[in-house]
Design a protein around this motif. Structure first.
Motif, PDB file in Angstrom:
ATOM      1  N   PRO A 291     -10.913  -5.964  -1.294  1.00  0.00           N
ATOM      2  CA  PRO A 291      -9.656  -5.942  -2.048  1.00  0.00           C
ATOM      3  C   PRO A 291      -9.928  -5.940  -3.541  1.00  0.00           C
ATOM      4  O   PRO A 291     -10.961  -6.463  -3.998  1.00  0.00           O
ATOM      5  N   ARG A 292      -9.014  -5.353  -4.325  1.00  0.00           N
ATOM      6  CA  ARG A 292      -9.275  -5.239  -5.765  1.00  0.00           C
ATOM      7  C   ARG A 292      -8.039  -5.618  -6.561  1.00  0.00           C
ATOM      8  O   ARG A 292      -6.906  -5.424  -6.109  1.00  0.00           O
ATOM      9  N   ILE A 293      -8.275  -6.152  -7.744  1.00  0.00           N
ATOM     10  CA  ILE A 293      -7.187  -6.509  -8.657  1.00  0.00           C
ATOM     11  C   ILE A 293      -6.727  -5.249  -9.379  1.00  0.00           C
ATOM     12  O   ILE A 293      -7.519  -4.553  -9.998  1.00  0.00           O
ATOM     13  N   ILE A 294      -5.418  -4.950  -9.282  1.00  0.00           N
ATOM     14  CA  ILE A 294      -4.860  -3.796  -9.979  1.00  0.00           C
ATOM     15  C   ILE A 294      -4.452  -4.181 -11.398  1.00  0.00           C
ATOM     16  O   ILE A 294      -4.685  -3.450 -12.351  1.00  0.00           O
ATOM     17  N   ARG A 534       5.331  -1.248  -1.792  1.00  0.00           N
ATOM     18  CA  ARG A 534       4.094  -0.486  -1.582  1.00  0.00           C
ATOM     19  C   ARG A 534       2.997  -1.336  -0.955  1.00  0.00           C
ATOM     20  O   ARG A 534       1.869  -0.903  -0.813  1.00  0.00           O
ATOM     21  N   ASP A 535       3.351  -2.580  -0.573  1.00  0.00           N
ATOM     22  CA  ASP A 535       2.412  -3.534   0.018  1.00  0.00           C
ATOM     23  C   ASP A 535       1.331  -3.969  -0.955  1.00  0.00           C
ATOM     24  O   ASP A 535       0.228  -4.337  -0.545  1.00  0.00           O
ATOM     25  N   ASN A 536       1.619  -3.927  -2.242  1.00  0.00           N
ATOM     26  CA  ASN A 536       0.735  -4.566  -3.206  1.00  0.00           C
ATOM     27  C   ASN A 536       1.061  -6.061  -3.221  1.00  0.00           C
ATOM     28  O   ASN A 536       2.233  -6.452  -3.227  1.00  0.00           O
ATOM     29  N   LEU A 537       0.029  -6.888  -3.218  1.00  0.00           N
ATOM     30  CA  LEU A 537       0.178  -8.341  -3.136  1.00  0.00           C
ATOM     31  C   LEU A 537       0.175  -8.954  -4.532  1.00  0.00           C
ATOM     32  O   LEU A 537      -0.667  -8.616  -5.366  1.00  0.00           O
ATOM     33  N   PHE A 538       1.123  -9.877  -4.787  1.00  0.00           N
ATOM     34  CA  PHE A 538       1.174 -10.612  -6.045  1.00  0.00           C
ATOM     35  C   PHE A 538       0.864 -12.079  -5.751  1.00  0.00           C
ATOM     36  O   PHE A 538       1.512 -12.698  -4.897  1.00  0.00           O
ATOM     37  N   VAL A 547      -0.458 -14.174 -12.732  1.00  0.00           N
ATOM     38  CA  VAL A 547      -0.075 -13.503 -11.491  1.00  0.00           C
ATOM     39  C   VAL A 547      -0.977 -12.279 -11.352  1.00  0.00           C
ATOM     40  O   VAL A 547      -0.998 -11.409 -12.221  1.00  0.00           O
ATOM     41  N   LYS A 548      -1.728 -12.240 -10.255  1.00  0.00           N
ATOM     42  CA  LYS A 548      -2.652 -11.128 -10.030  1.00  0.00           C
ATOM     43  C   LYS A 548      -2.066 -10.183  -8.978  1.00  0.00           C
ATOM     44  O   LYS A 548      -1.665 -10.620  -7.902  1.00  0.00           O
ATOM     45  N   GLU A 549      -2.038  -8.882  -9.345  1.00  0.00           N
ATOM     46  CA  GLU A 549      -1.598  -7.850  -8.406  1.00  0.00           C
ATOM     47  C   GLU A 549      -2.836  -7.301  -7.699  1.00  0.00           C
ATOM     48  O   GLU A 549      -3.757  -6.805  -8.341  1.00  0.00           O
ATOM     49  N   ILE A 550      -2.841  -7.392  -6.368  1.00  0.00           N
ATOM     50  CA  ILE A 550      -4.034  -7.067  -5.589  1.00  0.00           C
ATOM     51  C   ILE A 550      -3.709  -5.991  -4.562  1.00  0.00           C
ATOM     52  O   ILE A 550      -2.704  -6.074  -3.845  1.00  0.00           O
ATOM     53  N   GLN A 551      -4.558  -4.983  -4.483  1.00  0.00           N
ATOM     54  CA  GLN A 551      -4.483  -3.985  -3.414  1.00  0.00           C
ATOM     55  C   GLN A 551      -5.488  -4.377  -2.340  1.00  0.00           C
ATOM     56  O   GLN A 551      -6.675  -4.555  -2.617  1.00  0.00           O
ATOM     57  N   TYR A 552      -5.006  -4.523  -1.092  1.00  0.00           N
ATOM     58  CA  TYR A 552      -5.885  -4.969  -0.011  1.00  0.00           C
ATOM     59  C   TYR A 552      -5.913  -3.985   1.162  1.00  0.00           C
ATOM     60  O   TYR A 552      -6.558  -4.245   2.177  1.00  0.00           O
ATOM     61  N   TYR A 553      -5.190  -2.867   1.056  1.00  0.00           N
ATOM     62  CA  TYR A 553      -5.154  -1.865   2.112  1.00  0.00           C
ATOM     63  C   TYR A 553      -5.598  -0.523   1.528  1.00  0.00           C
ATOM     64  O   TYR A 553      -5.603  -0.310   0.320  1.00  0.00           O
ATOM     65  N   MET A 554      -5.973   0.414   2.410  1.00  0.00           N
ATOM     66  CA  MET A 554      -6.401   1.736   1.949  1.00  0.00           C
ATOM     67  C   MET A 554      -5.203   2.617   1.621  1.00  0.00           C
ATOM     68  O   MET A 554      -4.155   2.476   2.225  1.00  0.00           O
TER      69      MET A 554
END
Length: 554
Positions: A291-294, A534-538, A547-554
């Motif tokens: 997973p990565r921080i956007i 969009r299923d981005n996690l906060f 507050v970190k926005e994280i992408q965890y899916y492809m």
């Protein structure tokens, strides 16, 4: 029959009907013969790109920049969710943002369109048709039952003769009235389902058209309605009345003749979840290996607790004080609201209509913010509200503890009206611990998910309140005791909960199976969680105020 629509006809020029056009305008999606090319190219109101017919669809149709109208946008800024041109990149607006080739975004969007189309076409649309087909059966059962009741009343009336004619007439009238009241419910649902089927069929057609298009602007503006259509219409559960003959008692004719039970209508939600095995070529979104921080939003205060998405661009946040803030993804403060009582808000949510709701545990209230006005919608006696969420049907779910901290329960409200209370399992044992820190979220299959800090567990019940599972951490782990705080769910039915003292996020599937941690994003005391469309996690960090926005899916 119009020869242009004949199955045996060949492709023709879209301007003059000449068969087998050798050219194609990729930007206008127009087939052209050589004679019509000149006229088509002289239309300077549009961009044109002529290619041989067999190469149609090979030319990307890049959008024009909204800031620099003569420039084409070939790059996409993921933080700002906007396409940008080369001049935009030279400004400070997108500095240090995640910039990607716009065609990769379109490729991802096309895959999403394909998934939506397949799920609508293969699963949701047939399910709606199946539900609709059951309405005529219910109508027939209603009519058959009404006739059965009438016959039973007639038979009993032959025994009682004239002195009970009045009673017979009244009961027949009751049966007819029940049918007349019952039928509109079925007709209404049939009409609503028919309308939904029409909208689904229209959406399928539009998706097919988009999938055949290379118009970047059209595809990038597509907004999925799949979550709306996943919420299947409720199944009408009809309790048909019965007629019960009684022994004759002339002193109590009205009661002794027979009792006609009242009719009732309740709704039973179908629930909808698409299993990977059912989906065939349309599986769940796979999880990223890393997973990565956007982006990161640095707020003004520390002690940040809950977050909830107001939109894909703005996030509401509450702290260990009386102020709630609305930030955009660029880290700019948009709005601030103070609690009505001046007390600390414990949890926040956004309703289907876009209003902010929050719990005030000192005041024992649930409040809603409409524009600049704050209204108290729920005031509790003997109970303290903690976590809150808004459901897909517009209800509010509130998890609460008793004043003496010896009881905990989840209550469903419609407005200020209590509709459901969930407190015990089938054996009469409490579902939740008696501690105070609990958060709540509704999954897409309508399960109710509660993070219970004192129990070190996530407790999941179905929409009727029946226990489905309790998650207490993965089977084997070297981490400390599981300490769940914030909880949320995504469009795939996954459950995400913040493990505050282990500085990580647990991801579960909708059946409670552990999938993975998010433990590589340098999280520090993660507390509140939410996901956007969009299923981005906060993730809200308690001590840093970030507050970190994280992408965890492809």
């Amino acid at each position: 029959m119009d020869p242009r629509h004949s199955a045996q006809d060949v492709l023709r020029c879209d301007v003059c009907d000449t068969p087998v056009p050798p050219l194609h305008c990729d930007f206008c999606q127009t087939n052209l013969c050589k004679a019509c090319v000149g006229e088509h190219m002289l239309d300077f109101s549009k961009k044109h790109q002529l290619v041989p017919f067999q190469d149609r669809g090979s030319t990307p149709n890049y959008p024009n920049c909204s800031e620099h109208v003569k420039e084409l946008c070939k790059v996409y800024c993921e933080q700002c969710d906007v396409s940008v041109c080369i001049y935009c990149l030279s400004t400070q607006n997108h500095q240090n943002h995640n910039l990607v080739d716009i065609l990769s975004i379109i490729e991802r969007k096309m895959k999403h369109l394909q998934r939506d189309l397949e799920e609508l076409d293969k699963f949701i649309h047939p399910k709606y048709k199946e539900i609709a087909s059951n309405i005529p059966v219910q109508k027939a059962e209603l009519s058959k039952n009404s006739q059965k009741l009438t016959t039973a009343i007639d038979k009993q009336g032959e025994v009682w003769h004239r002195e009970i004619d009045t009673i017979i007439t009244n009961l027949k009238s009751n049966v007819e009235e029940m049918e007349s009241k019952h039928l509109p419910f079925l007709n209404k649902q049939e009409n609503e389902i028919t309308r939904s089927i029409s909208e689904i069929e229209q959406t399928i057609a539009e998706l097919k058209k988009l999938l055949d298009s290379n118009d970047v602007s059209l595809v990038s503006t597509y907004r999925s309605r799949i979550d709306e259509f996943r919420r299947l219409p409720p199944k009408l559960k009809v309790s048909l009345p019965n007629f019960t003959p009684q022994k004759i008692n002339t002193e109590q004719l009205d009661k002794q003749f027979g009792l006609l039970s009242p009719f009732s209508i309740t709704t039973e939600e179908y629930g909808y979840s698409l299993k990977t095995s059912e989906a065939g070529s349309s599986p769940l979104k796979p999880l990223l290996d890393e997973p990565r921080i956007i982006s990161t939003i640095q707020t003004q205060d520390k002690y940040l607790k809950s977050v909830t998405c107001y939109s894909d661009e703005e996030i509401w946040m509450c702290y260990s004080n009386k102020i709630m803030h609305l930030y955009n993804l660029r880290g700019e403060l948009v709005k601030s609201v103070q609690t009505k009582s001046g007390n600390v808000s414990h949890d926040i949510a956004v309703t289907k209509s876009g209003d902010l709701v929050y719990t005030d545990y000192e005041d024992r209230t649930v409040n809603i913010v409409k524009n600049t006005q704050i209204q108290t919608v729920i005031r509790l006696q003997g109970w303290i509200p903690w976590g809150i969420c808004s459901t897909s049907f517009g209800d509010l779910l509130v998890v609460m503890n008793s004043d003496d901290e010896k009881q905990s329960k989840v209550v469903r409200y419609f407005g200020s009206t209590e509709k459901q209370s969930i407190q015990y399992d089938d054996k009469g044992q409490p579902l939740y611990s008696f501690g105070n820190i609990k958060y709540i979220s509704e999954n897409r299959n309508l399960d109710i998910c509660v993070s219970d800090y004192r129990a070190s567990a996530v407790v999941v019940v179905n929409q009727t309140g029946k226990l489905r599972f309790t998650y207490t951490g993965p089977p084997s782990t070297t981490k400390r005791l599981f300490d769940p705080y914030g909880i949320t769910t995504d469009s795939q039915g996954r459950i995400l909960t913040a493990d505050i003292n282990n500085h990580c996020i647990h991801i579960l599937d909708q059946d409670g199976q552990f999938l993975r941690y998010i433990d590589n994003c340098h999280l520090q005391f993660p507390w509140g969680l939410c996901v956007d469309t969009r299923d981005n996690l906060f993730v809200a960090e308690y001590l840093t105020g970030k507050v970190k926005e994280i992408q965890y899916y492809m």
